[in-house]
Design an enzyme around this catalytic site. Structure first.
Site, short mmCIF file in Angstrom:
data_model
loop_
_atom_site.label_atom_id
_atom_site.label_comp_id
_atom_site.label_asym_id
_atom_site.label_seq_id
_atom_site.Cartn_x
_atom_site.Cartn_y
_atom_site.Cartn_z
N LEU A 30 50.87 38.36 31.21
CA LEU A 30 50.17 39.64 31.18
C LEU A 30 49.05 39.66 32.22
CD1 LEU A 30 49.75 42.41 29.93
CD2 LEU A 30 48.28 41.36 28.20
N ILE A 39 24.30 34.44 40.99
CA ILE A 39 24.35 33.69 39.74
C ILE A 39 25.06 32.35 39.90
CG2 ILE A 39 25.02 33.82 37.31
CD1 ILE A 39 22.71 35.64 38.23
N TRP A 53 32.04 27.33 24.25
CA TRP A 53 33.24 27.69 24.98
C TRP A 53 34.27 26.57 25.00
CZ3 TRP A 53 31.03 30.82 29.74
CH2 TRP A 53 30.57 32.05 29.27
N ASP A 60 23.09 27.39 33.02
CA ASP A 60 23.64 28.60 32.41
C ASP A 60 23.81 28.44 30.90
OD1 ASP A 60 23.82 29.94 34.80
OD2 ASP A 60 25.91 29.41 35.16
N HIS A 94 20.88 31.55 32.73
CA HIS A 94 21.59 32.82 32.87
C HIS A 94 22.32 33.14 31.57
CE1 HIS A 94 24.04 36.08 34.30
NE2 HIS A 94 25.13 35.42 33.95
N HIS A 136 32.13 42.72 36.91
CA HIS A 136 33.40 42.86 36.20
C HIS A 136 34.14 44.13 36.59
CE1 HIS A 136 31.12 40.01 33.69
NE2 HIS A 136 32.30 39.46 33.51
#
Length: 769
Positions: A18, A446, A576, A614, A656, A709
């Site tokens: 996908l 960033i 994560w 981060d 961040h 994004h």
């Protein structure tokens, strides 16, 4: 007989089909029909994987996000896309990402939007790393049913003989997770919304649907009396307006019901799903309080982690429940399997021992089948399966590979002083200003720059053994040099090396830490076409050697400007990853903090004077109930401080955070004591800075001004406007100018003009000061 079902299946495909189809379509390289055909192919494949279930979810497939799907089903489109004509799918992508496929933005003459539109705001789905497009409401919001998508998928399923259970987001969760763009009370919209839901349920009933799964995960959060009343009102009205034509399975997940337990049990629905992984202690109470004409679905397989289920332990507590409930008991994963990879059988390179401890989506459904067979036919019917499962559980529990005595001793030796900087921020800031000599409104990015085809090819060749380490190093240095040249040409003030050598901000570090392992195909969806492959944290964490120093030292050698060292913080690495479940998360986080602390000190020794750590995922680790926040924030913030605060005063520490609503934890953010924090604010039009109306944030802040994004390129005027809004809340002398997030997913032809405008805006702001 115990009934088996599933709440949702991963939609991206075992090989990320996908993702690639979406990106091909957006680039204008493939047709809309090809994309839709791929969607149908994936749905058919995924239904076949679930064919052993008594009921299979339909409608859980989305081309971008299930909340966005619900917005379109309810006819709740932002006004800014209402003037577009053409296919609904293209409007869908305009809301999701600001524009649809290349070549389809030909509406400038008739619609005045040839350069795209503002994308919808995006935020995390409860406490997961999945993102959804936030529904938008105003006083003028009207709802109008468009059930085409769901009805078409239902028709597909019926043709294939699928035992379909349509899945939709419930009305109260939908309203709760949306955002009012004016002073509208969201609950005031409920009377407008419920008739559309009733119409949808009646249309499903007309298609012969017996059960509909209606997700109300908002029930596992703290609700005011008004929202509790809204839940009761909504389902009373829906049952009345549908006259019982369909049966509703109200699904909750991700947490405990607590004070909402009695309410959930009393709702006039035909079934209730409880997350028995997170709410195991509530099973007995729900069994007692749920009326005897209702189905109880228990989520007995963890839908959010990849460890094998201890099937014998589950059967020990579940068997008495099954005997009591009989046909009223359904079993399922705890939540949608969207949050885990598709198939462990794709993994041929994983360490055999660790692989034997794991279960991905398809394997979790196999576990569900074993449990159902044991409950329906007796454990003897699955004796071999249960014995094999017990052997794997025991092997993992006793494996010496998961335990490192030196790491445990280091965690035990942590002192309060390790989390303290040498001096307060004011003294540090003065020393850093003298050393760095930055202008007002300093500009930076960033961390990452575009991951080009050349970078991905070099990495692929290196991993395949067709490019040796020396050749790979040369290739990555060339990309770093390009990033430095581009940044100097743009006139940025604090540079980054671009992270060409990094596949992922967490995976890169996990690959170099003891206690981690990695899958080849363990991808999960983060949002849209963005997929991540979470590392597997199976044991105690240690850092054998420096991980980033050589790359940062090389980048700094190419410029006289300050070069940021780029690290991922311990809380984000934890949140994560697929984390071990055999010790508290806080312990694993402290282990990570000690490892990354060593990297900070080595970067400092190498002459790097700006270090970004981060913590993009700090907020998503929050428990869903505020009463439990402080415990988490205590160890999470302390882990960051342990990581960062061994540095000298002259070393400027940045952190961040992206797409984090942090207004309600601003004191904890300040408690991290980073010298500079950069945050996402562009999609929310600086709304995230509302926190600073009532809180005097003491350090420096970079509110993001470039939505990375979206392919849309911000203008200089727009960036200046955003920064002026920021300056109303933060003193200008403490403001930085930067994008929302890293630029790895963007192309250079987008990045250069966007950053050109950003630097020009910063210069204009300086001149106007």
């Amino acid at each position: 007989m115990v009934i088996t079902h599933n709440l949702g299946f991963p939609r991206i495909g075992a090989k990320r089909e996908l993702k690639f189809a979406l990106e091909s379509y957006w680039k204008g390289e493939s047709s809309r029909d090809a994309l839709k055909g791929l969607g149908a192919e994936l749905r058919q494949r995924h239904w076949s994987h679930q064919s052993a279930l008594d009921l299979t979810p339909v409608g859980d497939f989305a081309f971008y996000d299930q909340m966005l799907d619900m917005s379109f089903t309810l006819g709740n489109l932002p006004e800014r896309v209402s003037g577009f004509h053409g296919d609904v799918l293209d409007n869908y992508f305009r809301v999701a990402r600001g524009r649809s496929a290349k070549g389809l933005e030909d509406h400038s003459a008739c619609c005045g939007a040839g350069d795209g539109v503002a994308a919808g705001e995006m935020t995390k789905w409860f406490d997961t790393n999945y993102h959804y497009i936030v529904p938008e409401f105003t006083a003028e919001t009207k709802f109008a049913l468009d059930a085409t998508r769901l009805l078409e998928q239902l028709a597909e399923a019926k043709r294939l003989g699928v035992k379909a259970k349509p899945v939709i987001i419930g009305p109260v969760t939908y309203l709760s997770l949306g955002k009012a763009k004016d002073d509208t009370d969201k609950l005031a919209l409920l009377p407008r919304l419920l008739p559309v839901y009733a119409e949808l349920l009646n249309q499903l009933a007309a298609q012969g649907v017996e059960w509909v799964q209606i997700d109300e995960p908002i029930l596992v959060t703290e609700l005011t009396a008004e929202w509790q009343h809204a839940i009761k009102t909504a389902y009373t009205i829906l049952v009345k307006q549908t006259t019982g034509k369909v049966k509703l399975l109200l699904a909750t997940y991700f947490g405990q019901l607590q004070e909402n337990l009695a309410l959930a049990c009393q709702l006039p629905v035909q079934g209730l799903h409880l997350d028995a992984i997170n709410a195991r202690a509530e099973v007995s109470a729900v069994v007692e309080q749920l009326p005897q004409d209702r189905v109880l679905s228990l989520g007995v397989i963890n839908g959010r982690n990849i460890w094998k289920t201890d099937l014998n332990a589950v059967l020990e507590w579940l068997t008495p429940v099954a005997k009591k409930l009989g046909d009223r008991l359904w079993i399922a994963p705890s939540c949608s399997l969207l949050h885990v990879p598709v198939d462990l059988n794709s993994e041929q390179k994983l360490d055999a021992d660790i692989r034997s401890w794991l279960a991905f989506a398809i394997q979790k459904l196999d576990e569900l089948k074993v449990l159902a067979t044991a409950l329906n036919q007796g454990s003897a019917a699955v004796k071999n399966e249960l014995e094999a499962n017990q052997a794997a559980i025991t092997a993992r529990r006793t494996s010496p590979r998961a335990n490192n005595a030196a790491v445990k001793a280091a965690v035990a030796a942590i002192t309060a002083g390790m989390g303290q900087r040498q001096s307060a921020y004011a003294q540090r800031a003065s020393k850093q200003a003298t050393l760095l000599k930055l202008p007002a409104y300093p500009t930076t990015t960033i961390g990452s720059f575009p991951q080009t085809a050349e970078i991905r090819h070099a990495r692929s060749e290196f991993k395949a053994g067709r490019l040796d380490e020396a050749g790979y190093k040369v290739a990555m240095q060339a990309e770093i040099a390009r990033s430095v040249r581009e940044q100097e040409a743009l006139g940025l003030d604090v540079l980054v090396h671009g992270e060409a050598e990094r596949n992922d901000m967490v995976e890169y570090f996990g690959e170099q830490l003891d206690g981690y392992t990695f899958s080849q195909f363990g991808w999960v969806q983060s949002y849209g076409s963005r997929c991540v492959k979470p590392p597997i944290l199976f044991g105690d964490i240690a850092r054998p050697k420096a991980m980033t120093v050589e790359w940062s030292r090389y980048a700094q050698s190419l410029t006289a400007k300050p070069m940021k060292g780029m690290l991922t913080g311990p809380v984000t690495i934890l949140n994560w990853s697929f984390v071990r479940d055999d010790q508290p998360r806080s312990v694993s986080c402290y282990q990570l903090a000690l490892a990354i602390r060593e990297e900070v000190l080595d970067l400092e020794k190498a002459g790097v004077r700006v270090i970004q750590i981060d913590e993009a995922a700090l907020r998503e680790g929050l428990p869903l109930r505020k009463a439990q926040w402080q415990e988490y924030l205590g160890w999470a913030v302390e882990s960051f401080r342990i990581t960062a605060n061994g540095a000298q005063d002259e070393t400027q520490i940045h952190t961040h955070m992206c797409y984090s609503e942090f207004n309600d934890i601003i004191e904890s953010i300040a408690g991290m004591d980073a010298d500079v924090i950069t945050i996402e604010t562009s999609r929310s039009d600086m709304e995230l800075l509302d926190a600073f109306d009532h809180f005097n944030y003491p350090n420096e802040i970079g509110p993001g001004v470039y939505d990375i994004h979206s392919p849309n390129i911000p203008t200089q005027a727009h960036i200046e406007q955003l920064m002026k809004k920021a300056a109303e809340r933060i003193p200008a002398e403490r403001l930085w100018v930067n994008p929302d997030c890293g630029l790895k997913t963007r192309a250079w032809e987008e990045v250069i003009p966007a950053l050109t405008n950003m630097v020009a805006a910063a210069k204009a702001l300086r001149n106007a000061a």
